[in-house]
Design an enzyme around this catalytic site. Structure first.
Site, PDB file in Angstrom:
ATOM      1  N   SER A   7       0.924  -1.077   0.090  1.00  0.00           N
ATOM      2  CA  SER A   7      -0.023   0.235   0.133  1.00  0.00           C
ATOM      3  C   SER A   7       0.776   1.202   0.245  1.00  0.00           C
ATOM      4  CB  SER A   7      -0.633  -0.014   1.402  1.00  0.00           C
ATOM      5  OG  SER A   7      -1.611   1.214   1.360  1.00  0.00           O
ATOM      6  N   HIS A  32      -0.863  -1.229  -4.589  1.00  0.00           N
ATOM      7  CA  HIS A  32      -2.270  -0.794  -4.055  1.00  0.00           C
ATOM      8  C   HIS A  32      -1.919   0.652  -3.994  1.00  0.00           C
ATOM      9  CE1 HIS A  32      -6.061  -1.145  -2.352  1.00  0.00           C
ATOM     10  NE2 HIS A  32      -5.563  -0.281  -1.323  1.00  0.00           N
ATOM     11  N   ASP A  34      -3.941   4.096  -2.794  1.00  0.00           N
ATOM     12  CA  ASP A  34      -5.282   4.582  -2.211  1.00  0.00           C
ATOM     13  C   ASP A  34      -5.480   5.989  -2.860  1.00  0.00           C
ATOM     14  OD1 ASP A  34      -4.168   2.625   0.557  1.00  0.00           O
ATOM     15  OD2 ASP A  34      -5.952   2.428  -0.516  1.00  0.00           O
ATOM     16  N   MET A  36      -7.826   9.421  -2.162  1.00  0.00           N
ATOM     17  CA  MET A  36      -8.671   9.897  -1.154  1.00  0.00           C
ATOM     18  C   MET A  36      -9.105  11.305  -1.434  1.00  0.00           C
ATOM     19  SD  MET A  36      -7.170   8.464   2.187  1.00  0.00           S
ATOM     20  CE  MET A  36      -6.658   6.575   2.536  1.00  0.00           C
ATOM     21  N   HIS A  65      -7.380   2.035  -5.607  1.00  0.00           N
ATOM     22  CA  HIS A  65      -8.555   2.095  -4.558  1.00  0.00           C
ATOM     23  C   HIS A  65      -8.966   3.378  -4.737  1.00  0.00           C
ATOM     24  CE1 HIS A  65      -9.812   1.341  -0.105  1.00  0.00           C
ATOM     25  NE2 HIS A  65     -10.486   1.323  -1.021  1.00  0.00           N
ATOM     26  N   MET A  67     -11.190   5.833  -3.058  1.00  0.00           N
ATOM     27  CA  MET A  67     -11.955   6.286  -1.662  1.00  0.00           C
ATOM     28  C   MET A  67     -12.494   7.749  -2.015  1.00  0.00           C
ATOM     29  SD  MET A  67      -9.849   4.528   1.280  1.00  0.00           S
ATOM     30  CE  MET A  67      -8.094   4.483   0.345  1.00  0.00           C
ATOM     31  N   MET A 136     -12.707  -3.853   3.409  1.00  0.00           N
ATOM     32  CA  MET A 136     -12.071  -2.878   3.994  1.00  0.00           C
ATOM     33  C   MET A 136     -12.088  -3.622   5.681  1.00  0.00           C
ATOM     34  SD  MET A 136     -10.843  -0.453   2.173  1.00  0.00           S
ATOM     35  CE  MET A 136     -10.061   0.312   3.931  1.00  0.00           C
ATOM     36  N   GLY A 141      -9.299   5.240   5.126  1.00  0.00           N
ATOM     37  CA  GLY A 141      -8.729   6.513   5.274  1.00  0.00           C
ATOM     38  C   GLY A 141      -7.363   6.946   6.038  1.00  0.00           C
ATOM     39  N   PHE A 142      -6.977   5.766   6.561  1.00  0.00           N
ATOM     40  CA  PHE A 142      -5.835   6.125   7.477  1.00  0.00           C
ATOM     41  C   PHE A 142      -5.086   4.886   7.681  1.00  0.00           C
ATOM     42  CE2 PHE A 142      -6.203  10.498   8.447  1.00  0.00           C
ATOM     43  CZ  PHE A 142      -7.883  10.638   8.273  1.00  0.00           C
ATOM     44  N   GLY A 144      -2.497   2.326   9.898  1.00  0.00           N
ATOM     45  CA  GLY A 144      -2.092   2.218  11.088  1.00  0.00           C
ATOM     46  C   GLY A 144      -3.401   2.092  12.095  1.00  0.00           C
ATOM     47  N   ASP A 174      -7.779  -4.958   3.114  1.00  0.00           N
ATOM     48  CA  ASP A 174      -7.201  -3.885   2.997  1.00  0.00           C
ATOM     49  C   ASP A 174      -7.416  -3.226   4.478  1.00  0.00           C
ATOM     50  OD1 ASP A 174      -7.670  -0.880   1.121  1.00  0.00           O
ATOM     51  OD2 ASP A 174      -5.965  -1.586   2.604  1.00  0.00           O
ATOM     52  N   GLY A 175      -6.172  -3.270   5.127  1.00  0.00           N
ATOM     53  CA  GLY A 175      -6.361  -2.648   6.636  1.00  0.00           C
ATOM     54  C   GLY A 175      -5.751  -3.457   7.609  1.00  0.00           C
ATOM     55  N   GLY A 196       0.493  -2.590   4.431  1.00  0.00           N
ATOM     56  CA  GLY A 196       1.026  -1.603   4.698  1.00  0.00           C
ATOM     57  C   GLY A 196       2.075  -1.301   5.913  1.00  0.00           C
TER      58      GLY A 196
HETATM   59  C1  DX5 Z   1      -6.829   2.546   4.562  1.00  0.00           C
HETATM   60  C2  DX5 Z   1      -5.620   1.971   3.524  1.00  0.00           C
HETATM   61  C3  DX5 Z   1      -4.748   0.898   3.431  1.00  0.00           C
HETATM   62  C4  DX5 Z   1      -4.104   0.343   4.817  1.00  0.00           C
HETATM   63  C5  DX5 Z   1      -2.667   0.733   5.047  1.00  0.00           C
HETATM   64  O1  DX5 Z   1      -7.609   3.307   3.928  1.00  0.00           O
HETATM   65  O2  DX5 Z   1      -6.628   1.595   2.477  1.00  0.00           O
HETATM   66  O3  DX5 Z   1      -3.822   0.821   2.488  1.00  0.00           O
HETATM   67  O4  DX5 Z   1      -4.969   0.725   5.935  1.00  0.00           O
HETATM   68  O5  DX5 Z   1      -2.138  -0.292   5.763  1.00  0.00           O
HETATM   69  P1  DX5 Z   1      -2.072  -0.696   7.414  1.00  0.00           P
HETATM   70  O6  DX5 Z   1      -3.226  -0.831   7.781  1.00  0.00           O
HETATM   71  O7  DX5 Z   1      -1.112  -1.876   7.611  1.00  0.00           O
HETATM   72  O8  DX5 Z   1      -1.320   0.601   8.002  1.00  0.00           O
HETATM   73 ZN    ZN Z   2      -6.754   0.772   0.115  1.00  0.00          ZN
END
Ligand code: DX5
Ligand code: ZN
Length: 229
Positions: A7, A32, A34, A36, A65, A67, A136, A141-142, A144, A174-175, A196
């Site tokens: 990601s 991937h 993202d 937004m 992706h 969003m 999801m 959106g974020f 971590g 994803d997440g 990620g």
């Molecule tokens: C969240 C993102 C992700 C993801 C990032 O909106 O779509 O790509 O959360 O990875 P992590 O969750 O491992 O930090």
């Molecule tokens: Zn994503």
């Protein structure tokens, strides 16, 4: 048969070209990206120009992706920037079936993303125009955030729905996909991992080491792992 997709919102934006090259050489299966808009989710990340700039540094698929609200208005921009796969949120699309059909008509893998509270039944009448579903496993959106435990059951339900209807549709998660969640998401039917901060972008490891560690972990649990994109 599990594929790995970094990601890139979690990457060092100041070194994206070398990061993409390094991850490509380390053997990831897709990237991937993202996107937004600050409306559908309260955050912003990258845009089509950035995607254009990193496109030449890998031949691996770019999975965009979206969003964003009204995703149908932005699809051509991301196709032109180099997207191979695009997922739109069912919650943001007034005419989801038409968007997915359009993606397919343009030769792009059609994905639909579901927020944690959206039931899989939402997809029942578009399964014939879907190539992959992004579940999801955190609120979008974020990076971590923490994995939402009920998503294990949702992945299983989705896999049952797809298999019952006899479609060949991949499930992307994803997440907060990391060593503590991967075994169960795979067991329940996921086959594309968005990686990620939970398993790839870690201060203590180089990207190459992190990908190797992840692949070893998958091989130990999933001996027939091979990139399936
Ligand atoms: C969240 C993102 C992700 C993801 C990032 O909106 O779509 O790509 O959360 O990875 P992590 O969750 O491992 O930090
Ligand atoms: Zn994503």
């Amino acid at each position: 048969m599990t594929s790995i997709g970094p990601s890139l919102m979690c990457a060092d934006m100041g070194n994206l070209k070398s990061t993409v090259r390094e991850l490509d050489q380390a053997g990831v299966d897709f990237f991937h990206l993202d996107i937004m808009d600050g409306l559908f989710v309260p955050n912003f990340t990258m845009g089509p120009d950035l995607i254009k700039q990193i496109r030449p540094f890998t031949d691996k698929p770019f999975d965009v992706h979206l969003m964003v609200m009204k995703p149908e208005d932005h699809i051509d921009l991301f196709i032109e920037a180099g997207a191979d796969m695009i997922s739109v949120h069912a919650e943001a699309a007034t005419h989801l079936q038409r968007i997915l059909q359009n993606l397919r008509n343009k030769g792009i893998k059609a994905g639909v993303a579901l927020n944690p509270s959206t039931p899989v039944e939402e997809l029942e009448y578009v399964l014939d125009v879907v190539d992959y579903v992004t579940v999801m496993t955190v609120n979008p959106g974020f990076a971590g955030q923490k994995f939402i435990p009920l998503m294990y059951k949702k992945i299983q339900r989705l896999r049952e729905l797809i298999d019952k209807e006899g479609y060949n549709i991949q499930i992307q998660v994803d997440g907060n996909i990391g060593f503590h969640t991967i075994p169960e998401v795979i067991k329940n039917g996921a086959d594309m991992l968005v990686c990620g901060t939970s398993c790839l972008f870690k201060k203590e490891l180089s990207l190459k080491e992190a990908v190797q560690q992840l692949n070893t972990f998958l091989e130990q649990r999933n001996p027939q792992k091979e990139g399936m994109i």
